[in-house]
Design an enzyme around this catalytic site. Sequence first.
Site, PDB file in Angstrom:
ATOM      1  N   TYR A 148       4.424   2.573   1.756  1.00  0.00           N
ATOM      2  CA  TYR A 148       5.011   1.310   1.279  1.00  0.00           C
ATOM      3  C   TYR A 148       4.679   1.085  -0.189  1.00  0.00           C
ATOM      4  CZ  TYR A 148       5.223  -3.759   0.495  1.00  0.00           C
ATOM      5  OH  TYR A 148       5.459  -5.008  -0.039  1.00  0.00           O
ATOM      6  N   HIS A 149       3.441   1.363  -0.553  1.00  0.00           N
ATOM      7  CA  HIS A 149       3.006   1.190  -1.938  1.00  0.00           C
ATOM      8  C   HIS A 149       3.766   2.127  -2.877  1.00  0.00           C
ATOM      9  CE1 HIS A 149       0.253   0.386  -5.256  1.00  0.00           C
ATOM     10  NE2 HIS A 149       0.078   1.685  -5.414  1.00  0.00           N
TER      11      HIS A 149
END
Length: 272
Positions: A148-149
């Site tokens: 996600y990052h």
Amino acid sequence: MFEMNETDLRVPLTEYSFEQRFDERGAIRWMQDNWSRSFLYAAVYAALVFGGQHYMKARPKMNLRLPLVLWSLSLAVFSVVGALRTGSYMFHILSSSGFRRSICDQSFYNGPVSKFWAYAFVLSKAPELGDTAFIVLRKQKLLFLHWYHHITVLLYSWYSYKDMVAGGGWFMTMNYSVHALMYSYYAARAAGLSVPRPLAVLITSAQISQMAMGVTVSGLVYRWMHHADCPSRLDNITWAALMYLSYLLLFSNFFYQTYLRRHPHPKTTKTE
């Protein structure tokens, strides 16, 4: 496109020749025309990551120690140099013009020293996706926080660079600095060196501090955006604030689960 503001450069900054020759106007134009490619890269990344996990299920994990050392060391060197160059420019703005100007200043995108490293920063978010290949091929646990990052940083960095929004100098300098520590740690671990546990705690703490500062910078840009010298847009500030807030919660949870929570010891089986 926002009109550029430039910080007071009465104190000369030492530039390398490649930094002086860098065509930031061409770079900004290219990003304005091509920033949406980041969605394609993110989609391909996600497909390869989850497809790769499925592919590796029935296969033995790979070692990849030497490639991982070289990969992490390369990103560590890049991040260290980027942190030193953007950090020196940030220090110059803080010392010559103050904190508010360091938040609102756009000259990170076209100023001496920093302009090359600003573009290198946003471009680097694409190859950094390669981090996940080592996790997948070595069959390590893939955290939601990790992928996600990677995806959101890529999308937001390319989206923001094209508009040269306020706050970018802080975002870039903080990220370079934290990555300098993080990738150096990864390189040492991959090389088999004994790394003290407090260093891992320090890195995660630095990441949490970075995210808290990201939320703060986003709030200050929102507060000052109606002034001519602090250009941004509400949509950009909203995405930045949501992104950094989500990172703050995720990294804080990771810190708690990894370093603070007491994990029960597994039960042992009696043998006769």
